[in-house]
Scaffold this active site. Structure first.
Site, short mmCIF file in Angstrom:
data_model
loop_
_atom_site.label_atom_id
_atom_site.label_comp_id
_atom_site.label_asym_id
_atom_site.label_seq_id
_atom_site.Cartn_x
_atom_site.Cartn_y
_atom_site.Cartn_z
CB ALA A 10 -0.91 -0.01 1.22
NE ARG A 16 -2.82 3.98 -12.93
CZ ARG A 16 -2.62 2.67 -13.09
NH1 ARG A 16 -3.15 2.05 -14.13
NH2 ARG A 16 -1.91 1.99 -12.20
CE LYS A 23 -4.10 2.09 -5.99
NZ LYS A 23 -3.69 1.58 -7.33
N GLY A 78 8.44 0.25 -7.32
CA GLY A 78 7.78 -0.93 -7.88
C GLY A 78 7.37 -1.94 -6.81
N GLY A 138 -1.06 -8.20 -15.55
CA GLY A 138 0.07 -9.02 -15.95
C GLY A 138 -0.47 -10.33 -16.52
CE1 TYR A 385 -27.41 29.98 19.28
CE2 TYR A 385 -28.32 30.69 17.17
CZ TYR A 385 -27.25 30.61 18.06
OH TYR A 385 -26.06 31.18 17.73
C1 UD1 Z 1 -0.18 -5.19 -10.61
C2 UD1 Z 1 0.67 -6.35 -11.15
C3 UD1 Z 1 -0.10 -7.03 -12.28
C4 UD1 Z 1 -1.41 -7.54 -11.77
C5 UD1 Z 1 -2.21 -6.40 -11.11
C6 UD1 Z 1 -3.40 -7.01 -10.39
C7 UD1 Z 1 3.03 -5.84 -10.85
C8 UD1 Z 1 4.28 -5.34 -11.48
N1 UD1 Z 1 1.94 -5.84 -11.62
O1 UD1 Z 1 -0.33 -4.22 -11.62
O2 UD1 Z 1 0.66 -8.12 -12.78
O3 UD1 Z 1 -2.14 -8.11 -12.82
O4 UD1 Z 1 -1.43 -5.69 -10.16
O5 UD1 Z 1 -4.14 -6.02 -9.74
O6 UD1 Z 1 3.06 -6.24 -9.69
N2 UD1 Z 1 2.79 -0.56 -4.72
C9 UD1 Z 1 3.70 -0.28 -3.72
N3 UD1 Z 1 4.91 0.24 -4.04
C10 UD1 Z 1 5.29 0.48 -5.33
C11 UD1 Z 1 4.34 0.20 -6.36
C12 UD1 Z 1 3.12 -0.34 -6.02
O7 UD1 Z 1 3.42 -0.48 -2.54
O8 UD1 Z 1 6.41 0.95 -5.55
C13 UD1 Z 1 1.47 -1.11 -4.36
C14 UD1 Z 1 0.34 -0.21 -4.76
O9 UD1 Z 1 -0.01 0.65 -3.68
C15 UD1 Z 1 -0.80 -1.18 -5.08
C16 UD1 Z 1 -0.07 -2.46 -5.48
O10 UD1 Z 1 1.27 -2.31 -5.06
O11 UD1 Z 1 -1.58 -1.43 -3.95
C17 UD1 Z 1 -0.14 -2.71 -6.98
O12 UD1 Z 1 0.46 -1.66 -7.68
P1 UD1 Z 1 -0.16 -1.08 -9.03
O13 UD1 Z 1 0.74 0.00 -9.51
O14 UD1 Z 1 -1.58 -0.77 -8.84
O15 UD1 Z 1 0.02 -2.35 -10.00
P2 UD1 Z 1 -0.84 -2.70 -11.31
O16 UD1 Z 1 -0.35 -1.87 -12.44
O17 UD1 Z 1 -2.26 -2.69 -11.02
CA CA Z 2 -3.48 -1.90 -9.29
#
Ligand code: UD1
Ligand code: CA
Length: 469
Positions: A10, A16, A23, A78, A138, A385
């Site tokens: 999280a 977005r 979020k 990431g 993914g 009042y």
């Molecule tokens: C991700 C997956 C994708 C999967 C999808 C399902 C990866 C690279 N991709 O994509 O394969 O199908 O979720 O919902 O994992 N977050 C962090 N730190 C970061 C980046 C993200 O804590 O540096 C957390 C975000 O807060 C979020 C979660 O990880 O809760 C997923 O990140 P998000 O950027 O939404 O990934 P998706 O593009 O949805």
């Molecule tokens: Ca996501």
């Protein structure tokens, strides 16, 4: 049994969403997304739940409190990098279940199946789903033996891979030993320039391990929230799940498409919800109640057999067989006694209304204590009042307040007191007393007739004099 640790991501920015709020604290059916996940996971039996937080972490902490352990990801590099921040809490001989904080529809049973498969196979498992529109997920690339060869993100996929409809849910049960081995091998060499958790799959495989896919029971539960459009979609799905549960428990919902019930609401058996009913927060409804149409209840507690029609009730308590509305407004900190009637266009604010009392129409009762079996007439106003401070009105049992009475607070009407209609009462009325406070009527016979005659003569005289000049 193996030790199980949950890591919930999280820390992402959630750009977005275009929001000042994090979020994962956005609400789905009245409950923050992340709280849905943590609550659902409570009964899975994790030894520890670790939440990876980043920017706006105070908002996440405010929701989850000390139910979980926090670890900080200072830079959002990431999902793989996010999991690295949990490493100090991971023990070698365990399962590390990773969940994404933006996927609130996930159900306990799917996670248990995923864990069971990991325990049984001693391999890492990943929860997948076959979806109609795989865009942005993914893609799961399966090896010949049915295991997962690798996961390819949308941005890194070619046209052939984009056709694949089996996608990654973002939920994995890692053999922690394998996870710890591959995390340092990740690179940010991809279209996003991030450390992608999905890359661990290929690394585990090249280390000689196997990643086994477990398919979700209901593919729709995979939905994640990246923007407000997806938030609305998830809200709808969660809402129908909640309504289904209430219907199974014996609640009649006339039109589920137009009924909104928050996640924590409790509803008793044989209660009927008309269309346009909105039940929010910690609302609790008893049995055999009839609510709606078009009623909004927020943190309301209703006993059995209460009727609410086209009304708003906020942070208040309604006792059995009372009826509210149509078109009543019950404001916070009010209690409506058993069998009481609060009728049309009545506003009750921070007041207690006794048993069997009637406030049938067009009244304002504020900062008041009203006894049992009282009749409050049409148009009564408790004048609470004075422009500076609020004052209390106390009305004793069995009293009668006539129509269009102003009770200027602070004021007390004794038990059995009677206030004549049209009175503006400023002094206390003792038990069993009668109070009248209005001008006596004066009636002048033929007054209007003679007035009209005088006016007619005046105007005739006036026009003559005008003509002569
Ligand atoms: C991700 C997956 C994708 C999967 C999808 C399902 C990866 C690279 N991709 O994509 O394969 O199908 O979720 O919902 O994992 N977050 C962090 N730190 C970061 C980046 C993200 O804590 O540096 C957390 C975000 O807060 C979020 C979660 O990880 O809760 C997923 O990140 P998000 O950027 O939404 O990934 P998706 O593009 O949805
Ligand atoms: Ca996501």
């Amino acid at each position: 049994m193996t030790e199980k640790i949950a890591v919930i991501l999280a820390a992402g920015l959630g750009k977005r969403m275009n929001s000042r709020r994090h979020k994962v604290v956005h609400e789905v059916c009245g409950k923050p997304m992340i709280a849905h996940i943590v609550d659902e996971m409570k009964s899975v039996g994790f030894h520890r739940m670790i939440v990876v937080v980043g920017k706006l972490e105070e908002q996440v902490r405010a929701v989850l409190g000390d139910e979980v352990t926090y670890t900080r990801q200072t830079e959002q590099l990431g999902t793989g990098h996010a999991v690295m921040q949990a490493v100090p809490f991971l023990t070698e001989d365990s399962l590390t279940v990773v969940l994404y904080g933006d996927s609130p529809l996930i159900q306990k049973q799917d996670v248990m199946n995923l864990i069971a498969k990991a325990e049984e196979s001693r391999a890492t498992t990943v929860l997948t789903a076959e979806v109609e529109d795989p865009f942005a997920y993914g893609r799961i690339i399966r090896a010949e033996d049915g295991s997962v060869e690798r996961i390819v993100e949308e941005k890194d996929a070619d046209d052939v891979i984009r056709q694949i409809r089996e996608v990654n849910s973002g939920i994995y049960a890692f053999q922690t030993k394998e996870l710890l081995k591959v995390l340092p091998k990740m690179t940010a060499d991809n279209a996003q320039g991030e450390y992608l958790l999905t890359d661990t799959v290929a690394h585990i495989r090249s280390d000689g391990g196997r990643v086994i896919p477990v398919v979700m029971k209901d593919a729709g539960d995979i939905a994640n929230v990246n923007d407000r459009i997806q938030l609305a979609h998830v809200e709808k799905r969660m809402q129908s799940r909640i309504l289904l549960k209430h219907m199974q428990n014996g609640v009649t919902i006339m039109d589920p498409d137009h009924t909104y019930v928050h996640a924590e609401v409790i509803i008793g058996q044989d209660t009927v919800l008309y269309p346009g009913t909105i039940l929010e927060g910690n609302t609790t409804i008893g049995m055999d109640c009839v609510i709606g149409p078009n009623s909004r209840l927020v943190n309301a507690t209703l006993a059995d057999r209460v009727i609410v029609q086209s009304s708003v009730i906020l942070d208040s308590q309604i006792e059995e067989e009372a009826s509210v509305g149509p078109f009543a407004y019950i404001r916070p900190e009010s209690q409506i006694g058993a069998r009481a009637k609060i009728g049309d266009f009545v506003e009750i604010k921070k007041s207690a209304i006794g048993e069997d009392t009637k406030v049938s129409h067009l009244a304002y009762v504020g900062d008041s204590e009203v006894g049992a079996r009282v009749n409050i007439g049409c148009g009564v106003v408790t004048v609470n009042y004075d422009g500076f401070v609020k004052h209390k009105t106390i009305i004793g049992d069995d009293s009668f307040i006539g129509s269009n009475v102003n009770l200027v607070a602070p004021i007390q009407i004794g038990d059995g007191g009677y206030v004549a209609t049209g009175s503006t009462v400023t002094d206390n009325v003792p038990d069993d007393a009668f109070a009248i406070a209005r001008e006596r009527q004066t009636t002048k016979p033929d007054y209007v007739k003679s007035l009209k005659e005088r006016l007619r003569m005046n105007s005739q005289n006036g026009s003559k004099s005008n003509g002569q000049e």
